[in-house]
Design a protein around this motif. Sequence first.
Motif, PDB file in Angstrom:
ATOM      1  N   LEU A  27      -9.262 -12.220  -4.383  1.00 15.65           N
ATOM      2  CA  LEU A  27      -8.621 -13.426  -4.900  1.00 15.65           C
ATOM      3  C   LEU A  27      -7.384 -13.128  -5.750  1.00 15.65           C
ATOM      4  O   LEU A  27      -6.480 -13.948  -5.831  1.00 15.65           O
ATOM      5  N   VAL A  28      -7.338 -11.955  -6.363  1.00 13.60           N
ATOM      6  CA  VAL A  28      -6.153 -11.557  -7.125  1.00 13.60           C
ATOM      7  C   VAL A  28      -4.957 -11.417  -6.187  1.00 13.60           C
ATOM      8  O   VAL A  28      -3.868 -11.910  -6.467  1.00 13.60           O
ATOM      9  N   ASN A  29      -5.168 -10.750  -5.042  1.00 14.28           N
ATOM     10  CA  ASN A  29      -4.062 -10.524  -4.111  1.00 14.28           C
ATOM     11  C   ASN A  29      -4.624 -10.159  -2.734  1.00 14.28           C
ATOM     12  O   ASN A  29      -4.801  -8.978  -2.423  1.00 14.28           O
ATOM     13  N   PRO A  30      -4.914 -11.163  -1.903  1.00 12.02           N
ATOM     14  CA  PRO A  30      -5.504 -10.900  -0.586  1.00 12.02           C
ATOM     15  C   PRO A  30      -4.668  -9.977   0.292  1.00 12.02           C
ATOM     16  O   PRO A  30      -5.214  -9.124   0.994  1.00 12.02           O
ATOM     17  N   THR A  31      -3.346 -10.111   0.261  1.00 10.03           N
ATOM     18  CA  THR A  31      -2.511  -9.295   1.136  1.00 10.03           C
ATOM     19  C   THR A  31      -2.488  -7.825   0.717  1.00 10.03           C
ATOM     20  O   THR A  31      -2.293  -6.948   1.561  1.00 10.03           O
ATOM     21  N   ALA A  32      -2.704  -7.541  -0.552  1.00 10.82           N
ATOM     22  CA  ALA A  32      -2.819  -6.152  -0.997  1.00 10.82           C
ATOM     23  C   ALA A  32      -4.216  -5.611  -0.687  1.00 10.82           C
ATOM     24  O   ALA A  32      -4.376  -4.427  -0.392  1.00 10.82           O
ATOM     25  N   PHE A  33      -5.211  -6.476  -0.757  1.00 17.96           N
ATOM     26  CA  PHE A  33      -6.599  -6.076  -0.505  1.00 17.96           C
ATOM     27  C   PHE A  33      -6.808  -5.751   0.970  1.00 17.96           C
ATOM     28  O   PHE A  33      -7.512  -4.805   1.309  1.00 17.96           O
ATOM     29  N   ALA A  34      -6.223  -6.560   1.850  1.00 15.11           N
ATOM     30  CA  ALA A  34      -6.364  -6.363   3.295  1.00 15.11           C
ATOM     31  C   ALA A  34      -5.000  -6.610   3.934  1.00 15.11           C
ATOM     32  O   ALA A  34      -4.671  -7.740   4.291  1.00 15.11           O
ATOM     33  N   LYS A  35      -4.229  -5.555   4.040  1.00 12.80           N
ATOM     34  CA  LYS A  35      -2.871  -5.679   4.586  1.00 12.80           C
ATOM     35  C   LYS A  35      -2.919  -6.283   5.992  1.00 12.80           C
ATOM     36  O   LYS A  35      -3.630  -5.808   6.856  1.00 12.80           O
ATOM     37  N   GLY A  36      -2.175  -7.365   6.162  1.00 16.02           N
ATOM     38  CA  GLY A  36      -2.140  -8.038   7.444  1.00 16.02           C
ATOM     39  C   GLY A  36      -2.995  -9.291   7.509  1.00 16.02           C
ATOM     40  O   GLY A  36      -3.023  -9.970   8.528  1.00 16.02           O
ATOM     41  N   THR A  37      -3.667  -9.625   6.409  1.00 14.62           N
ATOM     42  CA  THR A  37      -4.465 -10.847   6.402  1.00 14.62           C
ATOM     43  C   THR A  37      -3.545 -12.065   6.436  1.00 14.62           C
ATOM     44  O   THR A  37      -2.401 -12.002   5.996  1.00 14.62           O
ATOM     45  N   MET A  84      -4.347 -14.834   4.844  1.00 12.95           N
ATOM     46  CA  MET A  84      -4.519 -15.580   3.590  1.00 12.95           C
ATOM     47  C   MET A  84      -3.529 -15.066   2.559  1.00 12.95           C
ATOM     48  O   MET A  84      -3.573 -13.906   2.169  1.00 12.95           O
ATOM     49  N   GLY A  85      -2.656 -15.935   2.128  1.00 13.28           N
ATOM     50  CA  GLY A  85      -1.661 -15.553   1.136  1.00 13.28           C
ATOM     51  C   GLY A  85      -1.917 -16.154  -0.235  1.00 13.28           C
ATOM     52  O   GLY A  85      -1.273 -15.793  -1.205  1.00 13.28           O
ATOM     53  N   PHE A  86      -2.880 -17.074  -0.335  1.00 15.78           N
ATOM     54  CA  PHE A  86      -3.170 -17.747  -1.599  1.00 15.78           C
ATOM     55  C   PHE A  86      -3.742 -16.758  -2.605  1.00 15.78           C
ATOM     56  O   PHE A  86      -4.628 -15.970  -2.284  1.00 15.78           O
ATOM     57  N   ARG A  87      -3.228 -16.807  -3.824  1.00 18.73           N
ATOM     58  CA  ARG A  87      -3.720 -15.958  -4.918  1.00 18.73           C
ATOM     59  C   ARG A  87      -4.269 -16.836  -6.021  1.00 18.73           C
ATOM     60  O   ARG A  87      -3.743 -17.917  -6.278  1.00 18.73           O
TER      61      ARG A  87
END
Length: 158
Positions: free
Chosen positions: A115-125, A127-130
Motif C-alpha cells: 500500500l505504500v508503493n505498489p509499483t515498487a513492491f511489484a514492478k509492472g503491476t 495498481m498505481g494507487f498509494r
Amino acid sequence: MKTPLYVIVLFCAVLISGSALAKDAINSIGMDKTQVTSQGDSVPPYVVSEKLVGVGEKLYKRRCGGCHSLDNNRIGPRHRDVYGRKAGVVANFKYSKALKNLDVIWTDETLNDWLVNPTAFAKGTSMGFRLGKTNERNAIIEYLKSLSSAPGFSAGVK
C-alpha cells in the motif's frame, strides 16, 4: 529445601495483580480488543481491535471501494480473505505478470509495503494507487485481517 507457604501465596498474588494491572492499562488507552487465536501451532495468535476495524471499514469503502469489492472482482480482485492468501491467485481475475509471479503471502508487513508503493513492491503491476498515511494503512489492514478465514486463522471481531 522447603519453600514457606506464605512465599508461594505472595508470589501468586503478585502474578495475579500484575495481570490485572496490564489488562487495566490496555483498557485505559481506549482500544476495544478481541483476541483471535490460531488453529495451529505455527500461526501465532493476534489481536484485532474492534475500533480500528470500524475505522478501517470506512476507509476501505472510501479509499479502495472504487476499484475493489470484498466479494466480487472489479477493476481489482476481490478482497475478502486477502489476509493470509498468496498474491495473484483469485480465480477469474486477470492479474498483471508482476502479481502472478509475486511469491508473497499477504500479511501486515506485505500489505503495508504494497500500500505504500505498489509499483515498487511489484514492478509492472497495474495498481498505481498509494496510501501514504500509516494510520490509514493500519486500519485498512486490520479491517481486511478481520475478514480473513485463511488456513491457520480464526479471524473476526467479536
